[in-house]
Scaffold this active site. Structure first.
Site, mmCIF file in Angstrom:
data_model
loop_
_atom_site.group_PDB
_atom_site.id
_atom_site.type_symbol
_atom_site.label_atom_id
_atom_site.label_comp_id
_atom_site.label_asym_id
_atom_site.label_seq_id
_atom_site.Cartn_x
_atom_site.Cartn_y
_atom_site.Cartn_z
ATOM 1 N N TYR A 21 -9.485 5.510 7.287
ATOM 2 C CA TYR A 21 -9.610 5.861 8.711
ATOM 3 C C TYR A 21 -10.649 6.976 8.793
ATOM 4 O O TYR A 21 -10.435 8.053 8.237
ATOM 5 C CB TYR A 21 -8.281 6.359 9.270
ATOM 6 C CG TYR A 21 -7.221 5.273 9.444
ATOM 7 C CD1 TYR A 21 -7.051 4.632 10.662
ATOM 8 C CD2 TYR A 21 -6.387 4.898 8.395
ATOM 9 C CE1 TYR A 21 -6.075 3.646 10.835
ATOM 10 C CE2 TYR A 21 -5.413 3.915 8.559
ATOM 11 C CZ TYR A 21 -5.261 3.289 9.783
ATOM 12 O OH TYR A 21 -4.310 2.320 9.958
ATOM 13 N N TYR B 86 3.673 6.577 10.116
ATOM 14 C CA TYR B 86 2.853 5.437 9.709
ATOM 15 C C TYR B 86 3.693 4.341 9.062
ATOM 16 O O TYR B 86 3.494 3.154 9.341
ATOM 17 C CB TYR B 86 1.732 5.899 8.760
ATOM 18 C CG TYR B 86 0.638 4.871 8.606
ATOM 19 C CD1 TYR B 86 -0.451 4.829 9.475
ATOM 20 C CD2 TYR B 86 0.697 3.916 7.596
ATOM 21 C CE1 TYR B 86 -1.446 3.871 9.348
ATOM 22 C CE2 TYR B 86 -0.291 2.945 7.464
ATOM 23 C CZ TYR B 86 -1.359 2.935 8.337
ATOM 24 O OH TYR B 86 -2.338 1.971 8.209
ATOM 25 N N HIS C 24 0.841 -1.206 0.000
ATOM 26 C CA HIS C 24 0.000 0.000 0.000
ATOM 27 C C HIS C 24 0.872 1.250 0.000
ATOM 28 O O HIS C 24 1.734 1.405 0.857
ATOM 29 C CB HIS C 24 -0.918 0.006 1.224
ATOM 30 C CG HIS C 24 -2.134 -0.842 1.052
ATOM 31 N ND1 HIS C 24 -3.351 -0.549 1.623
ATOM 32 C CD2 HIS C 24 -2.333 -1.978 0.345
ATOM 33 C CE1 HIS C 24 -4.231 -1.473 1.276
ATOM 34 N NE2 HIS C 24 -3.632 -2.352 0.511
ATOM 35 N N LYS D 139 0.741 -0.184 15.015
ATOM 36 C CA LYS D 139 2.138 -0.277 15.454
ATOM 37 C C LYS D 139 2.476 -1.495 16.312
ATOM 38 O O LYS D 139 3.654 -1.824 16.491
ATOM 39 C CB LYS D 139 2.510 0.992 16.248
ATOM 40 C CG LYS D 139 2.601 2.233 15.390
ATOM 41 C CD LYS D 139 3.885 2.267 14.566
ATOM 42 C CE LYS D 139 3.797 3.179 13.390
ATOM 43 N NZ LYS D 139 3.690 2.530 12.087
ATOM 44 N N PRO E 189 -4.624 0.334 18.574
ATOM 45 C CA PRO E 189 -4.294 -0.145 17.220
ATOM 46 C C PRO E 189 -4.394 0.901 16.105
ATOM 47 O O PRO E 189 -4.083 0.585 14.954
ATOM 48 C CB PRO E 189 -5.307 -1.274 16.990
ATOM 49 C CG PRO E 189 -6.405 -1.037 17.941
ATOM 50 C CD PRO E 189 -5.850 -0.295 19.101
HETATM 51 P P1 RFL Z 1 0.932 -12.012 21.543
HETATM 52 O O1 RFL Z 1 0.500 -12.059 20.114
HETATM 53 O O2 RFL Z 1 -0.082 -11.655 22.558
HETATM 54 O O3 RFL Z 1 1.552 -13.436 21.879
HETATM 55 C C1 RFL Z 1 1.913 -13.809 23.190
HETATM 56 C C2 RFL Z 1 1.832 -15.317 23.308
HETATM 57 O O4 RFL Z 1 2.225 -15.700 24.622
HETATM 58 C C3 RFL Z 1 1.330 -16.698 25.103
HETATM 59 N N1 RFL Z 1 1.322 -16.701 26.575
HETATM 60 C C4 RFL Z 1 1.993 -17.593 27.320
HETATM 61 N N2 RFL Z 1 2.770 -18.612 26.983
HETATM 62 C C5 RFL Z 1 3.319 -19.343 27.985
HETATM 63 N N3 RFL Z 1 3.082 -19.083 29.310
HETATM 64 C C6 RFL Z 1 2.290 -18.075 29.695
HETATM 65 N N4 RFL Z 1 2.080 -17.824 30.994
HETATM 66 C C7 RFL Z 1 1.713 -17.260 28.674
HETATM 67 N N5 RFL Z 1 0.902 -16.183 28.685
HETATM 68 C C8 RFL Z 1 0.673 -15.858 27.414
HETATM 69 C C9 RFL Z 1 -0.010 -16.309 24.490
HETATM 70 O O5 RFL Z 1 -0.914 -17.402 24.445
HETATM 71 C C10 RFL Z 1 0.417 -15.829 23.104
HETATM 72 O O6 RFL Z 1 0.402 -16.875 22.154
HETATM 73 O O7 RFL Z 1 2.162 -11.011 21.741
HETATM 74 P P2 RFL Z 1 3.389 -10.660 20.770
HETATM 75 O O8 RFL Z 1 3.986 -11.905 20.195
HETATM 76 O O9 RFL Z 1 4.234 -9.719 21.511
HETATM 77 O O10 RFL Z 1 2.706 -9.932 19.509
HETATM 78 C C11 RFL Z 1 2.081 -8.681 19.650
HETATM 79 C C12 RFL Z 1 0.961 -8.533 18.626
HETATM 80 O O11 RFL Z 1 0.128 -9.664 18.686
HETATM 81 C C13 RFL Z 1 0.146 -7.242 18.846
HETATM 82 O O12 RFL Z 1 0.983 -6.174 19.174
HETATM 83 C C14 RFL Z 1 -0.668 -6.839 17.607
HETATM 84 O O13 RFL Z 1 -1.657 -7.792 17.310
HETATM 85 C C15 RFL Z 1 -1.342 -5.472 17.801
HETATM 86 N N6 RFL Z 1 -2.205 -5.091 16.686
HETATM 87 C C16 RFL Z 1 -1.675 -4.545 15.520
HETATM 88 N N7 RFL Z 1 -0.341 -4.409 15.376
HETATM 89 C C17 RFL Z 1 0.197 -3.942 14.217
HETATM 90 O O14 RFL Z 1 1.418 -3.808 14.120
HETATM 91 N N8 RFL Z 1 -0.585 -3.611 13.125
HETATM 92 C C18 RFL Z 1 -1.949 -3.728 13.185
HETATM 93 O O15 RFL Z 1 -2.601 -3.494 12.168
HETATM 94 C C19 RFL Z 1 -2.551 -4.180 14.422
HETATM 95 N N9 RFL Z 1 -3.870 -4.319 14.537
HETATM 96 C C20 RFL Z 1 -3.600 -5.245 16.789
HETATM 97 C C21 RFL Z 1 -4.413 -4.841 15.684
HETATM 98 C C22 RFL Z 1 -4.186 -5.789 17.929
HETATM 99 C C23 RFL Z 1 -5.551 -5.931 17.998
HETATM 100 N N10 RFL Z 1 -6.075 -6.515 19.172
HETATM 101 C C24 RFL Z 1 -7.021 -7.560 19.179
HETATM 102 C C25 RFL Z 1 -5.488 -6.202 20.444
HETATM 103 C C26 RFL Z 1 -5.782 -4.969 15.742
HETATM 104 C C27 RFL Z 1 -6.362 -5.484 16.909
HETATM 105 C C28 RFL Z 1 -7.853 -5.546 16.942
HETATM 106 C C1 PHB Z 2 -6.189 -4.404 10.505
HETATM 107 O O1 PHB Z 2 -6.261 -4.632 9.285
HETATM 108 O O2 PHB Z 2 -6.507 -5.251 11.345
HETATM 109 C C2 PHB Z 2 -5.715 -3.077 10.940
HETATM 110 C C3 PHB Z 2 -5.259 -2.169 10.009
HETATM 111 C C4 PHB Z 2 -4.836 -0.905 10.408
HETATM 112 C C5 PHB Z 2 -4.878 -0.571 11.743
HETATM 113 C C6 PHB Z 2 -5.315 -1.492 12.690
HETATM 114 C C7 PHB Z 2 -5.751 -2.747 12.288
HETATM 115 O O3 PHB Z 2 -4.501 0.671 12.118
#
Ligand code: RFL
Ligand code: PHB
Length: 392
Positions: free
Chosen positions: A201, A385, A72, A297, A293
């Site tokens: 957005y 971004y 993108h 980041k 989110p």
């Molecule tokens: P995770 O993905 O939470 O993984 C951690 C893992 O540790 C396990 N765990 C354990 N394992 C052993 N013993 C324990 N006691 C444990 N406790 C927990 C868990 O089961 C899990 O498998 O953390 P990690 O790896 O640091 O990754 C971080 C990302 O997942 C997170 O920052 C992103 O998803 C945030 N996020 C976004 N980030 C972006 O860069 N771009 C995006 O577009 C974006 N969109 C989002 C998002 C997060 C969202 N939510 C649901 C919070 C959109 C959403 C809606």
């Molecule tokens: C997504 O596609 O899940 C997404 C994209 C952009 C954002 C957050 C989440 O800023």
């Protein structure tokens, strides 16, 4: 059992760290609380910075992201009923982002780990960390009713916001900074073509909305909802109706609706734990910080943390140098706080804040108007971004 680095958590940060270390010949074991299918069932991030793509490349797992991801060059800001394009590519001198789901990144990392024959312990319970301040760090866990212990040189706490690693540090050794927002994001994933080729957005008097995607046939949409809303009070019909009301007339016309594959509510919070190193324990990713989110980041910060951490371990084993290890926390936090600032700012600009009322809405619209007409302001948005440099 013995390994060089014990990694707690098989999310993107744990799996990417494992792969980067493996490529450098450093032995590691990943210990995960959930099953592999459960980890793959979580629908989360969708936007990858070039820095994240580079690290996936270094880990040898970028082929499918290159083939199937959607590059993108820009995104749109919708306010006062009209859309305005931010040309990231032009404003940053040629940078872009890749739209490729976290689920797919995780799947690619899991496949590479399995192909390399590396040990991953899924469904480990009662994980505990020992002696990370002393000479013999160990991780203990239960699996199928049996207690296991892994002796290691270092422990990487990649276990997310609710994990055990950060909780194992004495309260007196850690400083926590937190801001909770009075709303969440209601997300829907559906097999319908995206309403637009680029992300939208939207700032509207009814609240924020985001139109994103996973492919040309799979869309990801989000709506700002009050913090006390439960997913059970929403139906697909209600979701599509509310999304349509937050779009401009042209997008509303083009919106294709369909049954949701997934619907969930994520609370919004900003959070940082300092420092990120405690002797031989290192926190990385959501275990150490959370961003709302809005700026996409979270996953990208998780990737840059493990980029710094893998370099630190490689320096330690190859060159017997402590420098990377000693600088890990400060290096990460310098980048993290800038992403925290950007995510907080973009969240504040795009969401409806109940307490600021009509005045707040007018101020946001004035700032958005300034943003699209000032090259300096648009450039600042674009360069944050696409991701700030890592400076290793
Ligand atoms: P995770 O993905 O939470 O993984 C951690 C893992 O540790 C396990 N765990 C354990 N394992 C052993 N013993 C324990 N006691 C444990 N406790 C927990 C868990 O089961 C899990 O498998 O953390 P990690 O790896 O640091 O990754 C971080 C990302 O997942 C997170 O920052 C992103 O998803 C945030 N996020 C976004 N980030 C972006 O860069 N771009 C995006 O577009 C974006 N969109 C989002 C998002 C997060 C969202 N939510 C649901 C919070 C959109 C959403 C809606
Ligand atoms: C997504 O596609 O899940 C997404 C994209 C952009 C954002 C957050 C989440 O800023």
């Amino acid at each position: 059992m013995r390994t060089q680095v014990a990694i707690i958590g098989a999310g993107p940060s744990g799996l990417l760290l494992g792969q980067l270390l493996h490529k450098a010949g450093i032995d590691n074991i990943v210990i995960e609380r959930q099953s592999g299918d459960y980890v793959l069932g979580r629908i989360r991030a969708g936007v990858l910075e070039q820095i994240t793509m580079d690290l996936l490349e270094q880990a040898g797992v970028a082929q499918r992201a290159h083939a199937e991801g959607l590059p993108h060059d820009g995104f749109e800001l919708l306010f006062k009923g009209e859309r305005h394009r931010i040309d990231m590519h032009k404003l940053t001198g040629g940078k872009r982002v890749m739209v490729y789901g976290q689920t797919e990144v995780t799947r690619d990392l899991m496949a590479a780990r399995a192909a390399a024959g590396l040990t991953t312990v899924y469904e480990a319970s009662d994980v505990s960390l020992h002696d990370f301040d002393g000479g013999q760090p160990r991780v203990r866990y239960q699996k199928d009713g049996v207690t296991h212990e892994i002796a290691c040189d270092f422990i990487a706490g990649c276990d997310g916001f609710h994990g055990v690693a950060r909780a194992s540090v004495p309260a007196s050794a850690i400083e926590l900074y937190e801001k909770v927002y009075p709303f969440g994001w209601l997300g829907v994933l559906a097999d319908v073509p995206p309403v637009s080729e680029e992300l939208i957005y939207a700032n509207t008097p009814r609240g924020f909305a985001l139109c994103s995607m996973r492919s040309h046939t799979r869309s990801r949409y989000y709506l700002q909802v009050p913090s006390d809303h439960k997913v059970e009070q929403w139906t697909d019909a209600l979701f599509w109706e509310e999304l349509a009301r937050r779009l401009d007339p042209e997008a509303r016309e083009r919106l294709v609706t369909g049954p949701s594959l997934e619907m969930s509510i994520a609370p919004l919070r900003s959070f940082v734990a300092e420092p990120m190193r405690f002797g031989k324990l290192f926190l990385a990713g959501d275990a150490a910080h959370i961003v709302p989110p809005t700026g996409a980041k979270g996953l990208n910060l998780a990737a840059s943390d493990v980029g710094y951490l893998s370099s630190a371990f490689i320096e330690h084993y190859r060159e017997r140098s402590q420098a990377g290890i000693d600088h890990y926390s400060a290096r990460c936090l310098s980048r993290i706080w800038k992403a925290e600032r950007f995510s907080w700012w973009f969240t504040s600009l795009m969401h409806r804040f109940p307490e600021t009322g009509e005045f707040g809405q007018k101020i946001q619209e004035a700032e958005l108007d300034y943003l699209i007409h000032s090259e300096a302001a648009s450039t600042s948005l674009a360069e944050n971004y696409v991701g700030l440099p890592m400076k290793l």
